[in-house]
Design an enzyme around this catalytic site. Structure first.
Site, mmCIF file in Angstrom:
data_model
loop_
_atom_site.group_PDB
_atom_site.id
_atom_site.type_symbol
_atom_site.label_atom_id
_atom_site.label_comp_id
_atom_site.label_asym_id
_atom_site.label_seq_id
_atom_site.Cartn_x
_atom_site.Cartn_y
_atom_site.Cartn_z
ATOM 1 C CG HIS A 123 36.177 -11.100 21.592
ATOM 2 N ND1 HIS A 123 36.224 -10.357 22.425
ATOM 3 C CD2 HIS A 123 37.899 -12.027 22.378
ATOM 4 C CE1 HIS A 123 36.352 -10.610 23.853
ATOM 5 N NE2 HIS A 123 37.463 -11.201 23.179
ATOM 6 C CG HIS A 173 42.515 -10.895 22.600
ATOM 7 N ND1 HIS A 173 42.802 -9.773 23.046
ATOM 8 C CD2 HIS A 173 41.517 -11.952 23.387
ATOM 9 C CE1 HIS A 173 41.779 -9.582 24.343
ATOM 10 N NE2 HIS A 173 40.775 -10.675 23.663
ATOM 11 C CG ASP A 185 48.580 -11.117 23.420
ATOM 12 O OD1 ASP A 185 47.082 -10.933 22.975
ATOM 13 O OD2 ASP A 185 48.331 -10.576 24.629
ATOM 14 N N GLY A 233 42.089 -7.664 30.154
ATOM 15 C CA GLY A 233 42.592 -8.154 31.728
ATOM 16 C C GLY A 233 41.716 -8.557 32.605
ATOM 17 C CG HIS A 247 37.482 -8.075 27.487
ATOM 18 N ND1 HIS A 247 38.207 -8.071 26.411
ATOM 19 C CD2 HIS A 247 37.804 -9.741 27.368
ATOM 20 C CE1 HIS A 247 38.424 -8.399 25.579
ATOM 21 N NE2 HIS A 247 39.129 -9.615 25.815
ATOM 22 C CD GLU A 257 36.648 -13.139 30.075
ATOM 23 O OE1 GLU A 257 37.538 -14.957 29.543
ATOM 24 O OE2 GLU A 257 36.505 -12.427 29.786
ATOM 25 C CG ASP A 304 38.923 -14.517 24.100
ATOM 26 O OD1 ASP A 304 39.739 -13.450 24.494
ATOM 27 O OD2 ASP A 304 38.605 -15.550 25.348
#
Length: 381
Positions: free
Chosen positions: A35, A37, A39, A196, A223, A226, A322
């Site tokens: 996991h 990302h 970006d 998102g 996701h 969370e 993350d």
């Protein structure tokens, strides 16, 4: 925050963490990252350079202050505020050359941290502001991944990387992204995710995407748990047919003390039993979870994170980053944080890596090869 003694790190900058009472450097151990990302792991130096080339303004003009800005802005206790920092990284990720460069550097940074298998997740729909198609965006990222793997190989190391394509749950592009994932499954894409804002945007909104993925037997992680609770987790499993849960820390809400005279005795709701018994992996990202307030109802320090409870009860917990830039972290640092807070040993760290390897979106024989590599290396450590 957690009042930890460990300093934060920056993408592209080497770090070193040692297991207590040993000479084992965590960075030297083989690790699996599920996991992470794209970006959220851009090097600050790269952001500054690409922004200058593109005539873009930034919150800070040099890499050090910019890295500090990301960490401060992300340390909000709110997932919504945390996600706002991505406007900066996304601003320099709108062309094929930039995407390829960032993906290559991402791979190099993972390898430098000892990752031997990683899944990079990102949302193609967020990279079309300058006319790039989502298909060309996937090709650009894959080109960068392959270049990064080749660069790593020149130093005698190996790493394997797969793409996870995310659909943004607040938008209506789920089916298009699902089709994109299936179209590229033979050229680097290993799975699908939805990301998102979680609250108010259940997995059921993307029913057509999940139906298409079902038709083509495409694995997915979602996701959930969370920024929302048990209903979100249940939806990820029943509506999304998730094989893994992105974060999933709110699953602790389904675990209750059973006896006042024995704090270790617990009772689980059916949902928790389902996740436990089917070994559905939880992609836990400790520092990020603290920053976004994912476990705020349990406390505001890392010691309050339900990771240890879930691990001791036998859930398939994995350790992840993350967003390395926003959290000022690496996978080795996340492990070191857990070791510092919960007193884990090298055997525990091995458990976390085996959980991740066995939950990777790889064929069974390749997962077993990965498991063997990890066990052999830990035995030699």
């Amino acid at each position: 925050m957690s009042r930890l003694t460990l300093p934060q790190t920056t993408p592209g900058v080497a770090s070193r963490h040692v297991m207590p009472h040993t000479d084992v450097v965590i960075e030297s151990l083989p690790k699996v990252s599920l996991h992470d990302h794209l970006d959220g792991g851009v090097r600050p130096t790269t952001i500054v350079e690409l922004a200058r080339e593109g005539g873009l303004s930034l919150p800070a003009d040099t890499a050090g202050p910019l890295a500090d800005w990301f960490r401060t802005a992300a340390d909000s206790g709110s997932l919504v505020s945390y996600l706002e920092t991505f406007a900066v990284t996304l601003s320099v990720m709108q062309t094929a050359p930039n995407l390829s460069r960032i993906a290559a550097e991402f791979v190099e940074d993972l390898a430098a941290d000892g990752v031997i298998y990683g899944e990079i997740r990102w949302a193609p729909e967020l990279h079309t502001q300058k006319g790039l198609s989502i298909d060309d965006a996937v090709r650009a990222v894959q080109s960068g991944i392959e270049q990064g793997i080749a660069n790593v190989a020149t130093s005698g190391r190996t790493i394997r990387i797969g793409q996870l394509l995310c659909a943004m749950r607040q938008n209506d592009n789920g089916l298009a992204v699902a089709q994109l994932a299936v179209a590229h499954r033979e050229s680097g894409v290993v799975g699908f995710d939805i990301a998102g804002p979680e609250a108010g945007f259940p997995a059921s909104r993307l029913a057509d995407a999940f139906a298409y993925l079902d038709e083509h037997w495409m694995p997915r992680t979602i996701h959930a748990g969370e920024a929302d609770g048990l209903d979100s987790i249940a939806g990820a499993l029943s509506d999304g047919r998730a094989l893994r849960l992105g974060h999933g820390v709110r699953l602790a809400d389904a675990i209750h003390h059973a006896r006042d005279d024995d704090p270790r005795a617990v009772r689980m709701d059916r949902l928790a039993e389902w996740v436990l018994n089917r070994k559905i992996a939880l992609e836990v990202s400790p520092t990020s979870n603290l920053q976004t307030g994912a476990f705020a109802e349990y406390g505001d320090t890392m010691a309050d994170h339900p990771f240890d409870i879930l691990y001791r009860l036998g859930f398939t917990v994995t350790v992840n980053t993350d967003n390395r830039l926003m959290s000022g972290t690496t996978l080795s640092r996340e492990i070191a944080v857990l070791v510092e807070v919960f007193g884990y040993t090298l055997d525990d760290v091995l458990d976390f890596q085996l959980n991740a390897a066995q939950s990777a979106f790889l064929p069974a024989d390749e997962r077993e090869t990965l498991v063997s590599l990890i066990i052999d290396a830990f035995e030699r450590a």
